[in-house]
Write a protein that holds these residues in place. Sequence first.
Motif, short mmCIF file in Angstrom:
data_model
loop_
_atom_site.label_atom_id
_atom_site.label_comp_id
_atom_site.label_asym_id
_atom_site.label_seq_id
_atom_site.Cartn_x
_atom_site.Cartn_y
_atom_site.Cartn_z
N ARG A 16 47.62 39.88 38.05
CA ARG A 16 46.30 39.56 37.64
C ARG A 16 46.36 38.30 36.77
O ARG A 16 45.52 37.41 37.14
N ILE A 39 38.21 38.33 48.21
CA ILE A 39 38.33 39.32 46.94
C ILE A 39 37.80 40.62 47.01
O ILE A 39 36.47 40.60 47.21
N THR A 40 38.47 41.57 47.07
CA THR A 40 37.80 43.02 47.25
C THR A 40 38.03 43.41 45.70
O THR A 40 38.85 43.54 45.14
N PHE A 41 36.58 44.30 45.22
CA PHE A 41 36.72 44.76 43.91
C PHE A 41 35.85 45.96 43.95
O PHE A 41 35.07 46.46 44.70
N GLU A 61 33.02 49.65 46.86
CA GLU A 61 33.91 48.34 46.63
C GLU A 61 33.05 47.32 47.61
O GLU A 61 32.25 47.55 48.46
N THR A 63 33.83 43.19 49.25
CA THR A 63 34.93 42.16 49.74
C THR A 63 33.87 40.67 49.75
O THR A 63 32.94 40.66 50.35
N ILE A 95 33.42 39.53 37.79
CA ILE A 95 34.53 40.67 38.36
C ILE A 95 35.50 40.73 37.29
O ILE A 95 36.38 39.79 36.99
N ILE A 100 39.71 44.21 40.70
CA ILE A 100 40.25 43.73 41.74
C ILE A 100 41.03 44.74 42.62
O ILE A 100 41.97 45.07 41.92
N PHE A 103 43.48 40.79 46.75
CA PHE A 103 43.30 39.12 46.73
C PHE A 103 44.10 38.72 47.61
O PHE A 103 45.26 38.85 48.08
#
Length: 155
Positions: A16, A39-41, A61, A63, A95, A100, A103
């Motif tokens: 991170r 970036i998937t969160f 989620e 992206t 975010i 996350i 990435f």
Amino acid sequence: MTDRIDYGNLMHSAMRELIRKVLTGVAERGLPGDHHFFITFDTTHPEAGLADWLRDRYPQEMTVVIQHWFDNLDVGADAFSVTLNFGDRAEPLFIPFDAIRTFVDPSVEFGLRFETQETDEDEEEDDIDATSDRSPPPAAGHGEAEVVSLDKFRK
């Protein structure tokens, strides 16, 4: 004091911090060369900030792609915020780094995935979620944010 070193959490913290440093550089100097990020969160994270219509469309989620057009990229110690364009509609996102899940910078084939420790029931639910169809919205034109599924990048 525990009798074990928690390497998993130490590694997540380091990853991170890497993301934070990369985004800080982009906020200061822009994206270099062909670099761009998927970036998937976790949209259920209690501190994640996104418009209600986006949360409704992506209840688990999401992206996002930081590439051609983004604005107001601000990186803090625990989170970042950015404004992206969704179909000619600028939307701010907040975010947290611990929200996350992945990435990826496909320009250099770099990616990070954050594994979570879950119960067996949760893992079974995640397996089902991973195979469900999360189709992205119609292809975004140049200058728009695009929500994509990372499945097409997996081998």
